[in-house]
Design a protein around this motif. Structure first.
Motif, PDB file in Angstrom:
ATOM      1  N   SER A 259      23.039  72.450  39.081  1.00 19.40           N
ATOM      2  CA  SER A 259      23.159  73.359  40.227  1.00 19.40           C
ATOM      3  C   SER A 259      22.280  74.587  40.007  1.00 19.40           C
ATOM      4  N   LYS A 260      22.046  75.313  41.103  1.00 19.63           N
ATOM      5  CA  LYS A 260      21.290  76.573  41.009  1.00 19.63           C
ATOM      6  C   LYS A 260      21.973  77.529  40.044  1.00 19.63           C
ATOM      7  N   ALA A 261      23.284  77.611  40.151  1.00 22.04           N
ATOM      8  CA  ALA A 261      24.033  78.547  39.308  1.00 22.04           C
ATOM      9  C   ALA A 261      23.894  78.186  37.829  1.00 22.04           C
ATOM     10  N   VAL A 262      23.983  76.917  37.509  1.00 16.52           N
ATOM     11  CA  VAL A 262      23.899  76.491  36.114  1.00 16.52           C
ATOM     12  C   VAL A 262      22.498  76.735  35.553  1.00 16.52           C
ATOM     13  N   LEU A 263      21.476  76.491  36.356  1.00 15.43           N
ATOM     14  CA  LEU A 263      20.103  76.671  35.881  1.00 15.43           C
ATOM     15  C   LEU A 263      19.725  78.143  35.713  1.00 15.43           C
ATOM     16  N   ALA A 264      20.358  79.019  36.457  1.00 13.80           N
ATOM     17  CA  ALA A 264      20.107  80.463  36.359  1.00 13.80           C
ATOM     18  C   ALA A 264      18.610  80.782  36.438  1.00 13.80           C
ATOM     19  N   LEU A 265      17.976  80.284  37.484  1.00 11.35           N
ATOM     20  CA  LEU A 265      16.528  80.450  37.646  1.00 11.35           C
ATOM     21  C   LEU A 265      16.173  81.777  38.297  1.00 11.35           C
ATOM     22  N   ASP A 266      15.019  82.281  37.920  1.00 11.73           N
ATOM     23  CA  ASP A 266      14.426  83.408  38.620  1.00 11.73           C
ATOM     24  C   ASP A 266      13.439  82.922  39.673  1.00 11.73           C
ATOM     25  N   GLN A 267      12.915  81.711  39.474  1.00 11.49           N
ATOM     26  CA  GLN A 267      11.890  81.187  40.381  1.00 11.49           C
ATOM     27  C   GLN A 267      11.818  79.666  40.233  1.00 11.49           C
ATOM     28  N   TRP A 268      11.481  79.006  41.350  1.00  7.18           N
ATOM     29  CA  TRP A 268      11.163  77.572  41.314  1.00  7.18           C
ATOM     30  C   TRP A 268       9.702  77.458  41.706  1.00  7.18           C
ATOM     31  N   ALA A 269       8.842  77.212  40.734  1.00  6.61           N
ATOM     32  CA  ALA A 269       7.395  77.151  40.964  1.00  6.61           C
ATOM     33  C   ALA A 269       6.960  75.695  41.132  1.00  6.61           C
ATOM     34  N   PHE A 270       7.490  75.029  42.171  1.00  9.59           N
ATOM     35  CA  PHE A 270       7.182  73.609  42.369  1.00  9.59           C
ATOM     36  C   PHE A 270       5.713  73.370  42.645  1.00  9.59           C
ATOM     37  N   ASP A 271       5.017  74.357  43.205  1.00  7.61           N
ATOM     38  CA  ASP A 271       3.589  74.200  43.485  1.00  7.61           C
ATOM     39  C   ASP A 271       2.744  74.201  42.212  1.00  7.61           C
ATOM     40  N   LEU A 272       3.283  74.689  41.103  1.00  7.72           N
ATOM     41  CA  LEU A 272       2.557  74.657  39.833  1.00  7.72           C
ATOM     42  C   LEU A 272       2.792  73.360  39.068  1.00  7.72           C
ATOM     43  N   ALA A 273       3.737  72.569  39.525  1.00  8.71           N
ATOM     44  CA  ALA A 273       3.999  71.277  38.884  1.00  8.71           C
ATOM     45  C   ALA A 273       2.843  70.316  39.197  1.00  8.71           C
ATOM     46  N   PRO A 274       2.711  69.265  38.407  1.00  5.37           N
ATOM     47  CA  PRO A 274       1.656  68.278  38.702  1.00  5.37           C
ATOM     48  C   PRO A 274       1.847  67.696  40.103  1.00  5.37           C
ATOM     49  N   SER A 275       0.749  67.316  40.718  1.00  2.64           N
ATOM     50  CA  SER A 275       0.835  66.692  42.045  1.00  2.64           C
ATOM     51  C   SER A 275       1.736  65.462  41.966  1.00  2.64           C
ATOM     52  N   THR A 276       2.296  65.091  43.097  1.00  2.00           N
ATOM     53  CA  THR A 276       3.166  63.915  43.147  1.00  2.00           C
ATOM     54  C   THR A 276       2.422  62.677  42.658  1.00  2.00           C
ATOM     55  N   ALA A 277       1.168  62.527  43.074  1.00  2.00           N
ATOM     56  CA  ALA A 277       0.387  61.356  42.648  1.00  2.00           C
ATOM     57  C   ALA A 277       0.208  61.335  41.135  1.00  2.00           C
ATOM     58  N   LEU A 278      -0.103  62.476  40.541  1.00  2.00           N
ATOM     59  CA  LEU A 278      -0.292  62.539  39.095  1.00  2.00           C
ATOM     60  C   LEU A 278       1.032  62.297  38.367  1.00  2.00           C
ATOM     61  N   ARG A 279       2.090  62.893  38.857  1.00  2.00           N
ATOM     62  CA  ARG A 279       3.409  62.716  38.241  1.00  2.00           C
ATOM     63  C   ARG A 279       3.820  61.244  38.240  1.00  2.00           C
ATOM     64  N   LYS A 280       3.626  60.585  39.380  1.00  2.00           N
ATOM     65  CA  LYS A 280       3.994  59.159  39.476  1.00  2.00           C
ATOM     66  C   LYS A 280       3.094  58.298  38.592  1.00  2.00           C
ATOM     67  N   TRP A 281       1.804  58.603  38.552  1.00  2.00           N
ATOM     68  CA  TRP A 281       0.884  57.839  37.700  1.00  2.00           C
ATOM     69  C   TRP A 281       1.283  57.970  36.231  1.00  2.00           C
ATOM     70  N   PHE A 282       1.590  59.186  35.792  1.00  2.00           N
ATOM     71  CA  PHE A 282       1.945  59.427  34.395  1.00  2.00           C
ATOM     72  C   PHE A 282       3.235  58.693  34.026  1.00  2.00           C
TER      73      PHE A 282
END
Length: 128
Positions: free
Chosen positions: A39-62
């Motif tokens: 959950s959001k509460a458990v993760l205690a995040l300041d930010q979700w930087a999903f745009d900095l994650a690998p592209s979906t195509a790269l993630r699936k290929w890997f």
């Protein structure tokens, strides 16, 4: 401020399935998909930087296949080299306000995941 007088920014990598600690500093989720069962509460995040994650195509290929690690790392670094991604990383560094940063990821493999690559790239960027 001279380089010598600047404190080196600490960047940690933490699994989303580990409990947060006070030493984590600025906590940033760096996955495109939300970690299952957390959950959001458990993760205690300041930010979700999903745009900095690998592209979906790269993630699936890997597919978290260690045999593809070197190629994945090279391709992901190429994605992070774009001007848009450089701006996002600089913003993340700025948003942390000089606190240490913990890059949060969901993968089981602690050595072959995007947070390892992103930590190295961010470390170099923070020293510029």
């Amino acid at each position: 401020m001279s380089r010598a007088s600047r404190r080196k920014l600490q960047i940690f990598i933490r699994r989303a399935y580990e409990d947060p600690t006070p030493e984590d500093g600025y906590r940033v989720l760096v996955d495109r998909v939300w970690p299952r069962g957390r959950s959001k509460a458990v993760l205690a995040l300041d930010q979700w930087a999903f745009d900095l994650a690998p592209s979906t195509a790269l993630r699936k290929w890997f597919g978290h296949d260690p045999k593809r690690w070197e190629a994945f790392e090279q391709r992901y670094r190429s994605e992070l080299a774009s001007g848009e991604q450089q701006d996002r990383m600089r913003r993340l560094l700025s948003d942390s306000g000089g606190r240490s940063i913990s890059l949060i990821y969901g993968a089981k493999d602690e050595n072959h995941n995007q947070a390892v690559v992103l930590r190295d790239v961010l470390s170099c960027l923070s020293e510029e």
